[in-house]
Design a protein around this motif. Structure first.
Motif, PDB file in Angstrom:
ATOM      1  N   UNK A 178      40.274  43.806  39.119  1.00 49.81           N
ATOM      2  CA  UNK A 178      41.260  44.889  39.178  1.00 49.81           C
ATOM      3  C   UNK A 178      42.494  44.458  39.969  1.00 49.81           C
ATOM      4  N   UNK A 179      42.260  43.792  41.074  1.00 49.75           N
ATOM      5  CA  UNK A 179      43.371  43.424  41.946  1.00 49.75           C
ATOM      6  C   UNK A 179      44.297  42.405  41.306  1.00 49.75           C
ATOM      7  N   UNK A 180      43.730  41.433  40.582  1.00 48.50           N
ATOM      8  CA  UNK A 180      44.617  40.393  40.038  1.00 48.50           C
ATOM      9  C   UNK A 180      45.278  40.838  38.739  1.00 48.50           C
ATOM     10  N   UNK A 181      44.777  41.943  38.156  1.00 42.74           N
ATOM     11  CA  UNK A 181      45.322  42.394  36.874  1.00 42.74           C
ATOM     12  C   UNK A 181      46.840  42.540  36.944  1.00 42.74           C
ATOM     13  N   UNK A 182      47.309  43.088  38.062  1.00 45.62           N
ATOM     14  CA  UNK A 182      48.740  43.328  38.220  1.00 45.62           C
ATOM     15  C   UNK A 182      49.552  42.030  38.231  1.00 45.62           C
TER      16      UNK A 182
ATOM     17  N   UNK B 294      36.149  44.221  41.718  1.00 43.62           N
ATOM     18  CA  UNK B 294      37.308  44.535  42.558  1.00 43.62           C
ATOM     19  C   UNK B 294      38.360  43.451  42.424  1.00 43.62           C
ATOM     20  N   UNK B 295      37.903  42.202  42.346  1.00 44.95           N
ATOM     21  CA  UNK B 295      38.823  41.070  42.242  1.00 44.95           C
ATOM     22  C   UNK B 295      39.596  41.178  40.918  1.00 44.95           C
TER      23      UNK B 295
ATOM     24  N   UNK C  61      48.651  38.555  47.118  1.00 44.47           N
ATOM     25  CA  UNK C  61      47.247  38.684  46.720  1.00 44.47           C
ATOM     26  C   UNK C  61      46.343  38.993  47.907  1.00 44.47           C
ATOM     27  N   UNK C  62      46.662  38.359  49.047  1.00 45.42           N
ATOM     28  CA  UNK C  62      45.790  38.518  50.210  1.00 45.42           C
ATOM     29  C   UNK C  62      45.714  39.964  50.685  1.00 45.42           C
ATOM     30  N   UNK C  63      46.747  40.725  50.358  1.00 44.34           N
ATOM     31  CA  UNK C  63      46.747  42.130  50.793  1.00 44.34           C
ATOM     32  C   UNK C  63      45.939  43.028  49.865  1.00 44.34           C
ATOM     33  N   UNK C  64      45.534  42.493  48.704  1.00 44.50           N
ATOM     34  CA  UNK C  64      44.846  43.315  47.708  1.00 44.50           C
ATOM     35  C   UNK C  64      43.355  43.456  48.041  1.00 44.50           C
ATOM     36  N   UNK C  65      42.750  44.614  47.693  1.00 46.30           N
ATOM     37  CA  UNK C  65      41.311  44.778  47.922  1.00 46.30           C
ATOM     38  C   UNK C  65      40.521  43.820  47.039  1.00 46.30           C
ATOM     39  N   UNK C  66      39.391  43.316  47.566  1.00 40.72           N
ATOM     40  CA  UNK C  66      38.533  42.417  46.788  1.00 40.72           C
ATOM     41  C   UNK C  66      38.942  40.966  46.856  1.00 40.72           C
ATOM     42  N   UNK C  67      40.170  40.669  47.309  1.00 41.10           N
ATOM     43  CA  UNK C  67      40.601  39.274  47.437  1.00 41.10           C
ATOM     44  C   UNK C  67      40.230  38.790  48.836  1.00 41.10           C
TER      45      UNK C  67
END
Ligand SMILES: Nc1ncnc2c1ncn2[C@@H]1O[C@H](COP(=O)(O)OP(=O)(O)O)[C@@H](O)[C@H]1O
Ligand SMILES: [Mg+2]
Lengths: 379, 308
Positions: free
Chosen positions: B272-276, B269-270, B244-250
């Motif tokens: 979108x990033x956690x959706x995966x 942004x958060x 997660x830390x590598x994702x944008x918005x986190x």
């Protein structure tokens, strides 16, 4: 591996750490170099146990050539420096009591006449013998000189006197300590030495202890002024100083039979000024030092020259002029003169006032620096 | 006094050589308020408090403390302020009674003896008054320090981490007392690291690297941060956090027991990033950002002017 008795790497870790800490503590490092240098200079150059050029007053009641020749010979011995010609015995005694001169040489009336008649005229030499070590060699030189001093003058009809011991009757009067007892000199002096050592150390710790234990922050957060703190820390130890004085005085009387010629109250009053001066010095060190160890080192650095240059260990007049000038700065020097003066010479306020002033001045100066240096914030 | 502000300072700055320990801090605290003073170690809390009570001279800044100028009036301020130092700074070789008596004398407290006895009673120290301060345990030392800094009836109390190392029960009692005193009109500035304590304050000031990062009530501070936080539960949280830390918005992913808090200041942004990562195995839940999330966020966002 862990069972090894001596690990070089652990040993080396300690060595490296100690060096690093030593490098940070500059003052300790400076002291380690400063103390030996100071000792070398003081012991090597300042100390002279064969004091010469001792200040001497002359009471000249006969102006004939033999008297002058005798004085000339005395001065030539280099042990005596004629600093003053006095007119009366009282004047001579005051100078002795104040310690301004070590000797008074008295050439009596009719000296020339009596000498020519072969009547063995007396010359009287009065010595301030409080410190037997300071006068011993000079007195021996004086006796030796009596044989030869008048060799050139005793010619013609007086030649029968030459070479005899009896031409002049040398009378030496060792005042204040006629038997030359060293304890009479040392024990009163010890009072000043003990006070210097303990008083400077005790208050030297006073502020640094607060700083080291962290209580300073609290003290500073309270509404208080530097003078209140510093004087408040000095006062309790004045009592301690008096207890030390009482102990030494009692021992001086009972064990060493040191005479008490002067006024005890005057001595106690003078001691108050002296104690205050040392406490003020200590507290000033305390405001400068950053920890207790540094404060102790400063106290020691002050104590060492006090001890050596004050005339306690070695005759003051045996030291070269620069060392005497330096010695005059220390309160101990003046206090020794006061204590010995009061105990042995019976001096009163008139004789000790000048010395007392100088100690008071020192105390005021030290306290002023302390108050100026006392930091009211943690910056 | 025309103002009801107990503390009103602006631009307070303190430098130690190269380091700016306190950098342009403005702070207003109303009379009767409990202001929590938060920030990581070395952020300048102690330095700021010391400037308020005249223990350190500010390099810049001005203002008043209880109506007195912080620089020119430091003597007057000292008389009306109680300062509890971070490190215990009473005399360990004096008894409790002697310590309090000393402080009472320093402030010229009227009816000294009565005041000392009353203060011993109030803090439950009466039976221990002959004990040396050095022999007390942490909690009791804290009580002594509090008793001592209140003996002269100050109007403002500056407490520097007063409950560090104190057990929970003693801490609760301590805070009850603080609230009681605040009710009587005393003002408090309390440095602390505990979130539960922060939530008991009327108002918070959060500083990091010498700068004021947030100021206001708990709700205001949380709202200002505009932080979105998700809580996630499931297996292998550690690996999840790494990813997660590598994702944008986190902005950060921090473990809280068996859950992971994931937050960021850009909600879209958060999302979108956690959706995966929203798989069967994980239980995701949008939560209110807590103070701790906010503080961690604030400190990570602010430039580290110590390191530069
Ligand atoms: N007397 C001082 N000299 C030099 N640096 C200091 C001094 N006091 C504090 N500092 C530095 O200032 C910064 C802030 O310290 P401090 O106010 O104690 O922080 P806090 O109380 O928030 O933990 C730290 O980096 C600290 O090392
Ligand atoms: Mg701190």
């Amino acid at each position: 591996m862990s069972a090894r008795v001596f690990s070089v790497s652990r040993f080396w870790a300690i060595v490296v750490k100690e060096f690093a800490q030593m490098r940070r503590d500059r003052l300790t490092f400076a002291m380690m170099l400063g103390v030996p240098i100071m000792q070398l200079v003081l012991f090597g150059f300042a100390i002279n146990s064969d004091p010469k050029h001792l200040p001497t007053a002359v009471l000249l009641a006969d102006h004939g050539p033999p008297g002058r020749a005798l004085l000339h010979a005395i001065q030539n011995s280099r042990y005596f420096d004629f600093v003053r010609q006095v007119r009366t015995e009282e004047e001579a005694h005051t100078m002795l009591a104040r310690g301004e001169v070590q000797f008074v040489v008295n050439i009596p009336e009719n000296f020339t006449r009596d000498l020519c008649r072969g009547d063995r005229p007396a010359i009287l030499v009065e010595a301030d013998a409080t410190d037997p070590a300071a006068t011993g060699n000079a007195m021996a030189a004086l006796r030796a000189l009596m044989h030869t001093a008048l060799q050139h003058d005793l010619k013609g009809p007086l030649s029968f006197l030459a070479g005899t011991e009896d031409a002049i009757d040398l009378r030496v009067h060792a005042r204040y300590n006629p038997e030359g007892i060293t304890a009479y000199h040392i024990v009163p002096g010890l009072m000043g030495v003990v006070l210097t050592m303990t008083m400077v150390m005790i208050t030297g710790l006073a502020i640094t202890r607060e700083r080291e234990r962290g209580t300073m922050e609290n003290l500073l957060s309270m509404p208080t002024r530097p003078l209140e703190v510093l004087v408040g820390k000095i006062v309790p130890y004045i009592l301690v100083g008096y207890i030390q004085i009482a102990l030494i005085l009692i021992a001086a009387r009972l064990l060493f039979h040191v005479p008490l010629m002067g006024n005890l109250l005057l001595l106690l009053a003078a001691a108050l000024v002296f104690i205050a001066a040392n406490l003020a010095m200590g507290i000033t060190f305390s405001t400068v030092a950053s920890n207790q160890l540094q404060a102790m080192q400063m106290a020691f650095f002050f104590f060492l020259p006090s001890l050596m240059l004050s005339g306690f260990m070695f005759p003051f007049r045996g030291m070269p002029a620069w060392a005497q000038a330096l010695g005059e700065l220390f309160p101990l020097t003046h206090f020794l003169r006061i204590v010995r003066g009061i105990l042995l010479k019976g001096n009163g306020l008139g004789e000790v006032a000048l010395q007392l002033w100088q100690i008071a001045l020192f105390a005021a100066l030290a306290l002023t620096i302390g108050v100026k240096r006392y930091r009211r914030t943690l910056d | 006094m025309p103002t009801d502000l107990a503390i009103d300072v602006r631009g307070m700055t303190k430098r130690f050589g190269e380091l700016t320990a306190v950098d342009q801090i403005d702070l207003q605290v109303r009379a009767g308020e409990i202001c929590g003073f938060l920030g990581p170690n070395g952020s300048g809390k102690t330095t700021f408090i010391r400037m308020l009570c005249g223990l350190l001279r500010p390099d810049a800044g001005r203002g008043t403390c209880l109506g007195h100028d912080v620089i020119a009036g430091s003597e007057a301020i000292k008389r009306q302020v109680g300062y509890m130092t971070q490190r215990f700074s009473f005399y360990e070789d004096l008894s409790l009674f002697e310590n309090l008596d000393f402080v009472a004398r320093m402030y010229a407290v009227p009816n000294r003896r009565a005041a000392v006895c009353e203060s011993l009673e109030r803090l439950g120290l009466a039976e221990r008054q002959r004990q040396l301060a050095g022999q007390l345990s942490g909690g009791w030392k804290q009580r002594l320090a509090l008793a001592a800094c209140m003996i002269h009836s100050p109007k403002l109390l500056l407490l520097d981490e007063p409950t560090a190392g104190v057990d929970p029960k003693a801490r609760r009692e301590f805070w009850e007392q603080i609230h009681q005193l605040a009710g009587q009109g005393l003002t408090f500035l309390i440095a602390t690291h505990y979130m539960d304590e922060a939530e008991r304050c009327h108002r918070l000031a959060y500083i990091g690297y010498g700068k004021l990062l947030a100021h206001g009530t708990v709700a205001e501070v949380v709202a200002q941060a505009k932080l979105t936080t998700w809580s996630v539960r499931g297996p292998n949280l550690l690996q999840l956090a790494e990813a997660l830390r590598r994702m944008p918005g986190v902005k950060h992913a921090v473990a809280f027991g068996n859950t992971l808090h994931v937050s960021g200041d850009d909600a879209a942004a958060l999302d979108r990033s956690i959706a995966a990562f929203r798989t069967e195995a994980y239980h995701w839940e949008r939560i209110e950002s807590g103070l701790e999330d906010v503080f961690i966020h604030l400190i990570e966002r602010s430039p580290d002017n110590f390191a530069s």
